[in-house]
Design an enzyme around this catalytic site. Structure first.
Site, PDB file in Angstrom:
ATOM      1  N   ASP A 130       1.541  -0.862   0.382  1.00 45.26           N
ATOM      2  CA  ASP A 130      -0.296   0.441  -0.321  1.00 45.26           C
ATOM      3  C   ASP A 130       0.723   1.241  -0.173  1.00 45.26           C
ATOM      4  O   ASP A 130       1.897   1.411   0.009  1.00 45.26           O
ATOM      5  CB  ASP A 130      -0.743  -0.026   0.963  1.00 45.26           C
ATOM      6  CG  ASP A 130      -1.995  -0.988   1.514  1.00 45.26           C
ATOM      7  OD1 ASP A 130      -1.978  -1.406   0.016  1.00 45.26           O
ATOM      8  OD2 ASP A 130      -2.597  -1.670   2.625  1.00 45.26           O
ATOM      9  N   TYR A 142       6.877  -9.556   6.636  1.00 49.25           N
ATOM     10  CA  TYR A 142       6.229  -8.195   7.276  1.00 49.25           C
ATOM     11  C   TYR A 142       6.995  -7.708   8.521  1.00 49.25           C
ATOM     12  O   TYR A 142       7.010  -9.067   9.680  1.00 49.25           O
ATOM     13  CB  TYR A 142       5.066  -7.414   6.915  1.00 49.25           C
ATOM     14  CG  TYR A 142       4.691  -7.595   6.151  1.00 49.25           C
ATOM     15  CD1 TYR A 142       4.323  -5.905   5.307  1.00 49.25           C
ATOM     16  CD2 TYR A 142       3.725  -8.719   4.560  1.00 49.25           C
ATOM     17  CE1 TYR A 142       4.202  -6.170   4.105  1.00 49.25           C
ATOM     18  CE2 TYR A 142       3.532  -8.068   3.829  1.00 49.25           C
ATOM     19  CZ  TYR A 142       3.336  -7.520   3.521  1.00 49.25           C
ATOM     20  OH  TYR A 142       2.944  -7.129   2.156  1.00 49.25           O
TER      21      TYR A 142
END
Length: 297
Positions: free
Chosen positions: A67, A140
């Site tokens: 994103d 992540y």
């Protein structure tokens, strides 16, 4: 173009793997968008200025479409290009397989790329490799500082300043029931026709400094905003404003949870692939799953 590049009698295609890193601060995410600065857009523009840009077939395919504001230290992408029959290509040596000198090609790409995105490695992909569909899992890291003064100025682009003291044990207690195969609709920005079922393999917090706390999150794939939504909910548990039970209740409700952590604390730090001989089978398995349940990851 997601199907594996297949050589043909007249030269065919070669699939090239790129390992990438970028500071997502000034990008509107990975995916190319009109009138927006994106990682894919900047990379494809740079490749177009150097070989094999003039022979690229289809868009660049990426392991994880990050994103806006999200960083990466270990992103993986692939691009297909025509093979070249000549012995040189705009000053680059070409081997007997029609592939240019990739080390020099990486150097050329990095010379024309802006400083907030780098090509770390480039190589001919093994047979059956697909940057997105061959991936087994993505990793992540989310960084938070709960220091009363905020965050170290040199870390302000990749670390979230949290204004309240956090209790790591409470966040790990709340995270534990989320591990496994679940419908994460409550923690995803839903897209029409896209599944929100994911296998969350790891979600753990650890104290790495007096005021620095990291969350490591691993799954087979992630739906839109999933990591940030999970982190946002758990941070509220960590500072005492929310109970661990409420996070599980949100998961079971399938109703969108309002807690979403800012993007700048999040970094893609790894993508795992199976051994070379299993790449094609993994890609086919994933592609079939996504066809049955379209994915936004």
């Amino acid at each position: 173009m997601n199907e594996p590049a297949v050589p043909t009698v007249d030269g065919g295609l070669v699939r090239i793997r790129l390992d990438l890193a970028y500071d997502g601060t000034d990008f509107s995410g990975w995916a190319k968008q009109p009138r927006q600065r994106t990682v894919q857009g900047v990379l494809e523009e740079a490749l177009a200025k150097q070989p094999p840009g003039e022979a690229m077939v289809g868009p660049m395919v990426v392991a994880g479409r990050t994103d806006a504001g999200v960083h990466a230290t270990a992103q993986v992408a692939h691009v297909d290009a025509s093979r070249f029959a000549g012995k040189t290509l705009r000053g680059l040596a070409v081997d007997e397989q029609g592939v240019p000198d990739l080390i020099r090609l990486r150097h050329r790409w990095n010379r024309v790329l802006p400083p907030d995105v780098r090509v770390l490695a480039v190589d001919v992909a093994p047979d059956g490799f697909d940057a997105r569909f061959s991936a087994m899992r993505r990793h992540y890291l989310y960084k938070v500082s709960d220091a009363p003064w905020g965050v170290d100025p040199l870390r302000r682009r990749d670390t979230l300043a949290w204004p309240r003291a956090l209790v790591v044990e409470a966040m790990n207690e709340a995270a534990s029931p989320l591990i496994g195969l679940h419908d994460f609709a409550a923690f995803c920005k839903q897209r029409e026709g896209a599944t929100t079922i994911r296998h969350l393999q790891r979600l753990s917090w650890r104290q790495v400094g007096e005021h620095e706390i990291h969350a490591t999150v691993t799954a087979d794939a992630f739906c839109h905003s999933m990591v940030r939504s999970l982190v946002g909910a758990l941070l509220l548990v960590g500072d005492g404003r929310r109970s661990a039970a409420s996070v599980v209740e949100s998961l079971r409700s399938h109703l969108r949870d309002s807690a979403v952590a800012p993007p700048h604390g999040l970094t893609l730090i790894g993508v795992d692939y199976p051994p070379a001989g299993e790449l094609a089978a993994r890609a086919n398995e994933t592609r079939n799953t996504r066809s049955a349940h379209p994915s936004s990851s």
